[in-house]
Motif scaffolding. Sequence first.
Motif, mmCIF file in Angstrom:
data_model
loop_
_atom_site.group_PDB
_atom_site.id
_atom_site.type_symbol
_atom_site.label_atom_id
_atom_site.label_comp_id
_atom_site.label_asym_id
_atom_site.label_seq_id
_atom_site.Cartn_x
_atom_site.Cartn_y
_atom_site.Cartn_z
ATOM 1 N N ASN A 138 0.811 -1.218 0.000
ATOM 2 C CA ASN A 138 0.000 0.000 0.000
ATOM 3 C C ASN A 138 0.839 1.260 0.000
ATOM 4 O O ASN A 138 0.402 2.298 0.491
ATOM 5 C CB ASN A 138 -0.957 0.000 1.210
ATOM 6 N N HIS A 142 2.258 4.268 -1.900
ATOM 7 C CA HIS A 142 2.006 4.991 -3.153
ATOM 8 C C HIS A 142 2.282 6.479 -2.987
ATOM 9 O O HIS A 142 1.350 7.290 -3.034
ATOM 10 C CB HIS A 142 0.556 4.782 -3.617
ATOM 11 N N ILE A 153 6.069 2.889 -8.563
ATOM 12 C CA ILE A 153 6.393 1.907 -7.531
ATOM 13 C C ILE A 153 6.678 0.563 -8.199
ATOM 14 O O ILE A 153 5.960 0.151 -9.114
ATOM 15 C CB ILE A 153 5.229 1.752 -6.517
#
Length: 160
Positions: free
Chosen positions: A67, A69, A75
């Motif tokens: 998670n 970001h 990423i």
Amino acid sequence: MIIMIAAVAQNNALGKNNELVWHLPNDFKRFKTLTSGHHIIMGRKTFESFPKPLPNRTHIVITRQKNYHPEGCIIADSIEKAIASCPENEDAFIIGGGEIYALGMPLADALEITCVHHDFEADAFFPEINTTDWKVTSEEAHSKDDKHLYDYTYLTYHRK
């Protein structure tokens, strides 16, 4: 071309507690000149060590956190995926930290190293540069001065 860029002490030290352990203003200028306008690949901890994203560069952050970001970043969960995110036929720079340099060493085409002529206590280290694989193609020595506490040398290596 995949280029690893780092300031590295004589004992291969990179930093301690996610910070550099020396201050070389000319090295910062060189880093900015070489990496501006390019994709830069780094680990999450290196990215988080910046006060803000570096201007005029595309940031690719390698992390295993699902998670994660940060705004404006690409990423990737592996060095291979990070490199695949870079445009072909353009230089991309691997900028750290220690684990990412170790993963990138077999994939890199060139190394831009600032060798800081001093040993430092550190918790992050650059991998050994095997001279059977790498050849110095450029070298530029600098003496310490009122803004630079240590002698340092810019070294460019290319894979043999």
